[in-house]
Design a protein around this motif. Structure first.
Motif, PDB file in Angstrom:
ATOM      1  N   THR A 211     -38.624  60.487  27.838  1.00 63.33           N
ATOM      2  CA  THR A 211     -38.897  59.126  27.406  1.00 63.33           C
ATOM      3  C   THR A 211     -39.134  58.260  28.633  1.00 63.33           C
ATOM      4  OG1 THR A 211     -37.596  59.295  25.372  1.00 63.33           O
ATOM      5  CG2 THR A 211     -37.984  57.088  26.232  1.00 63.33           C
ATOM      6  N   VAL A 212     -40.163  57.431  28.581  1.00 62.19           N
ATOM      7  CA  VAL A 212     -40.459  56.476  29.645  1.00 62.19           C
ATOM      8  C   VAL A 212     -40.412  55.074  29.049  1.00 62.19           C
ATOM      9  CG1 VAL A 212     -42.110  55.729  31.400  1.00 62.19           C
ATOM     10  CG2 VAL A 212     -41.952  58.160  30.794  1.00 62.19           C
ATOM     11  N   TYR A 213     -39.659  54.183  29.692  1.00 62.81           N
ATOM     12  CA  TYR A 213     -39.613  52.778  29.299  1.00 62.81           C
ATOM     13  C   TYR A 213     -40.386  51.968  30.334  1.00 62.81           C
ATOM     14  CZ  TYR A 213     -35.824  54.383  26.276  1.00 62.81           C
ATOM     15  OH  TYR A 213     -35.085  55.048  25.334  1.00 62.81           O
ATOM     16  N   LYS A 230     -41.590  53.411  44.839  1.00 61.43           N
ATOM     17  CA  LYS A 230     -40.297  54.014  45.152  1.00 61.43           C
ATOM     18  C   LYS A 230     -39.771  54.739  43.918  1.00 61.43           C
ATOM     19  CE  LYS A 230     -38.346  50.849  48.628  1.00 61.43           C
ATOM     20  NZ  LYS A 230     -37.170  49.981  48.920  1.00 61.43           N
ATOM     21  N   GLY A 231     -39.225  55.919  44.100  1.00 59.20           N
ATOM     22  CA  GLY A 231     -38.648  56.661  42.988  1.00 59.20           C
ATOM     23  C   GLY A 231     -37.260  57.162  43.300  1.00 59.20           C
ATOM     24  N   GLN A 232     -36.442  57.259  42.250  1.00 55.33           N
ATOM     25  CA  GLN A 232     -35.082  57.792  42.383  1.00 55.33           C
ATOM     26  C   GLN A 232     -34.756  58.579  41.125  1.00 55.33           C
ATOM     27  OE1 GLN A 232     -31.448  55.493  43.905  1.00 55.33           O
ATOM     28  NE2 GLN A 232     -31.189  55.320  41.702  1.00 55.33           N
ATOM     29  N   ALA A 233     -34.172  59.754  41.272  1.00 53.10           N
ATOM     30  CA  ALA A 233     -33.808  60.582  40.122  1.00 53.10           C
ATOM     31  C   ALA A 233     -32.446  61.206  40.354  1.00 53.10           C
ATOM     32  CB  ALA A 233     -34.853  61.672  39.893  1.00 53.10           C
ATOM     33  N   GLN A 234     -31.693  61.362  39.266  1.00 51.60           N
ATOM     34  CA  GLN A 234     -30.358  61.960  39.343  1.00 51.60           C
ATOM     35  C   GLN A 234     -29.979  62.523  37.983  1.00 51.60           C
ATOM     36  OE1 GLN A 234     -27.436  59.295  40.933  1.00 51.60           O
ATOM     37  NE2 GLN A 234     -25.856  60.870  41.139  1.00 51.60           N
ATOM     38  N   GLY A 241     -27.192  75.362  29.230  1.00 46.33           N
ATOM     39  CA  GLY A 241     -28.611  75.609  29.376  1.00 46.33           C
ATOM     40  C   GLY A 241     -29.497  74.386  29.396  1.00 46.33           C
ATOM     41  N   PHE A 242     -28.899  73.175  29.383  1.00 49.37           N
ATOM     42  CA  PHE A 242     -29.691  71.952  29.437  1.00 49.37           C
ATOM     43  C   PHE A 242     -29.039  70.948  30.381  1.00 49.37           C
ATOM     44  CE2 PHE A 242     -30.677  73.805  25.338  1.00 49.37           C
ATOM     45  CZ  PHE A 242     -32.052  73.642  25.227  1.00 49.37           C
ATOM     46  N   PHE A 243     -29.843  70.088  30.996  1.00 49.67           N
ATOM     47  CA  PHE A 243     -29.309  68.950  31.736  1.00 49.67           C
ATOM     48  C   PHE A 243     -30.193  67.746  31.484  1.00 49.67           C
ATOM     49  CE2 PHE A 243     -32.265  70.832  34.816  1.00 49.67           C
ATOM     50  CZ  PHE A 243     -32.917  69.726  35.357  1.00 49.67           C
ATOM     51  N   ASP A 244     -29.614  66.567  31.662  1.00 48.35           N
ATOM     52  CA  ASP A 244     -30.403  65.352  31.536  1.00 48.35           C
ATOM     53  C   ASP A 244     -30.698  64.803  32.926  1.00 48.35           C
ATOM     54  OD1 ASP A 244     -27.862  64.414  32.167  1.00 48.35           O
ATOM     55  OD2 ASP A 244     -28.078  62.620  30.945  1.00 48.35           O
ATOM     56  N   GLN A 245     -31.759  64.049  33.006  1.00 44.57           N
ATOM     57  CA  GLN A 245     -32.210  63.502  34.288  1.00 44.57           C
ATOM     58  C   GLN A 245     -32.680  62.073  34.072  1.00 44.57           C
ATOM     59  OE1 GLN A 245     -34.858  65.943  36.824  1.00 44.57           O
ATOM     60  NE2 GLN A 245     -36.359  64.307  36.641  1.00 44.57           N
ATOM     61  N   THR A 246     -32.102  61.143  34.799  1.00 42.92           N
ATOM     62  CA  THR A 246     -32.571  59.761  34.740  1.00 42.92           C
ATOM     63  C   THR A 246     -33.350  59.462  36.015  1.00 42.92           C
ATOM     64  OG1 THR A 246     -30.533  58.924  35.755  1.00 42.92           O
ATOM     65  CG2 THR A 246     -30.599  59.015  33.360  1.00 42.92           C
ATOM     66  N   ALA A 247     -34.350  58.627  35.890  1.00 45.21           N
ATOM     67  CA  ALA A 247     -35.147  58.267  37.065  1.00 45.21           C
ATOM     68  C   ALA A 247     -35.646  56.837  36.908  1.00 45.21           C
ATOM     69  CB  ALA A 247     -36.324  59.223  37.240  1.00 45.21           C
ATOM     70  N   GLN A 248     -35.911  56.227  38.056  1.00 36.38           N
ATOM     71  CA  GLN A 248     -36.419  54.860  38.096  1.00 36.38           C
ATOM     72  C   GLN A 248     -37.615  54.820  39.060  1.00 36.38           C
ATOM     73  OE1 GLN A 248     -33.006  55.374  39.220  1.00 36.38           O
ATOM     74  NE2 GLN A 248     -32.359  55.394  37.081  1.00 36.38           N
ATOM     75  N   VAL A 249     -38.555  53.922  38.744  1.00 32.99           N
ATOM     76  CA  VAL A 249     -39.731  53.740  39.591  1.00 32.99           C
ATOM     77  C   VAL A 249     -39.902  52.249  39.875  1.00 32.99           C
ATOM     78  CG1 VAL A 249     -42.207  54.095  39.848  1.00 32.99           C
ATOM     79  CG2 VAL A 249     -40.840  55.779  38.582  1.00 32.99           C
ATOM     80  N   TRP A 250     -39.939  51.901  41.159  1.00 35.92           N
ATOM     81  CA  TRP A 250     -40.140  50.525  41.599  1.00 35.92           C
ATOM     82  C   TRP A 250     -41.471  50.424  42.343  1.00 35.92           C
ATOM     83  CZ3 TRP A 250     -35.592  53.227  42.143  1.00 35.92           C
ATOM     84  CH2 TRP A 250     -34.406  52.653  41.630  1.00 35.92           C
ATOM     85  N   ALA A 258     -40.535  51.002  35.782  1.00 35.38           N
ATOM     86  CA  ALA A 258     -40.268  51.913  34.669  1.00 35.38           C
ATOM     87  C   ALA A 258     -38.981  52.677  34.918  1.00 35.38           C
ATOM     88  CB  ALA A 258     -41.422  52.897  34.486  1.00 35.38           C
ATOM     89  N   THR A 259     -38.335  53.037  33.824  1.00 34.06           N
ATOM     90  CA  THR A 259     -37.199  53.958  33.879  1.00 34.06           C
ATOM     91  C   THR A 259     -37.516  55.110  32.930  1.00 34.06           C
ATOM     92  OG1 THR A 259     -36.036  52.669  32.178  1.00 34.06           O
ATOM     93  CG2 THR A 259     -35.483  52.219  34.472  1.00 34.06           C
TER      94      THR A 259
END
Length: 268
Positions: A211-213, A230-234, A241-250, A258-259
């Motif tokens: 999902t992109v906001y 600029k980007g950041q992800a964690q 067997g699954f992981f979530d990943q959040t990221a931000q773009v400035w 966007a997040t």
């Protein structure tokens, strides 16, 4: 005038009634099928080209049901409901009679209101200080971006010794291209799998849902031009067997554009 390679990759031909045809691009090839970011951008492009479109993108969700095979495909975009200022979309990509992507989008007529960025951009060395693109390009799509990692690079030793999952980086299209909603959606997915960094173990992994906001409107994206982002992800959790990943773009000035949040499958 020759189209930018990204515009060639997401190009669609209308068939009428919200249906479009497209074709995968070898320039954005991944290990299996095309780069997920360009596929998401293609789905969004169908919404943006639809004659019934109201407003601009606010949110996009894509679910990767299967990898696209090389070749033609069809995109179907339908406005499920239109209100006075918002519109809700259903999107599907079909190939050889089978669904390979499902998605939804929210568009809206943006208006001026009180606004603030709660999350500040990370402090990072300038792109020139980082130097040449420093993300390895084992697959073709990586060559379509100038990516300069400032923290959390892909491990050089796959020894299981990882202890963090955060990556910060500078990015832009290669060659440079003015920013818009489709290219921003694609760049929200440029971060390599967080499990590789956290475990320092290169296991198979692939995004299942993203999902992109969009926090910026078209005017703010146009103002960013072809400049650096600029980007950041964690990641937040790895389990079963699954992981979530959040990221931000400035943008380069530090305004949040966007997040994104995605769920990624991994093996082992």
């Amino acid at each position: 005038m020759t189209l930018h390679v990204f515009d060639q990759a997401i190009a669609l031909q209308p068939l009428g009634d919200g249906r479009f045809t497209g074709n995968t691009s070898p320039a954005y090839a991944n290990m299996v099928g095309p780069f997920g970011g360009v596929t998401a951008a293609t789905a969004l492009s169908a919404v943006l080209q639809h004659p019934d479109l109201l407003g601009e993108p606010v949110a996009l969700t894509v679910n990767y049901a299967a990898a696209l095979a090389d070749g033609p495909f069809e995109v179907i975009a339908r406005a499920a409901r239109s209100n006075r200022s918002t519109q809700h979309w259903v999107v599907e990509i079909v190939q050889s009679g089978e669904t390979v992507l499902t998605g939804t989008a929210l568009t809206a007529a943006r208006r001026d209101t009180w606004s603030v960025d709660e999350l500040a951009a990370p402090d990072m060395p300038t792109p020139d200080a980082v130097g040449k693109p420093n993300m390895a390009a084992p697959v073709e799509w990586v060559k379509r971006y100038d990516i300069r990692i400032t923290e959390g690079a892909i491990p050089t030793a796959w020894d299981g010794g990882g202890d963090a999952s955060r990556t910060t980086l500078w990015m832009r299209d290669e060659p440079a291209r003015p920013l818009d909603f489709c290219s921003l959606a694609a760049m929200a997915d440029v971060f390599y799998p967080r499990v590789w960094l956290r475990r320092a173990t290169r296991v198979p992994a692939g995004t299942v849902s993203m999902t992109v906001y969009f926090h910026a409107g078209s005017a703010q994206l146009a103002a960013a031009g072809a400049g650096w982002l600029k980007g950041q992800a964690q990641a937040q959790a790895f389990r079963n067997g699954f992981f979530d990943q959040t990221a931000q773009v400035w943008n380069e000035a530090g305004h949040l554009l966007a997040t994104t949040h995605q769920v990624v499958y991994f093996k082992g």
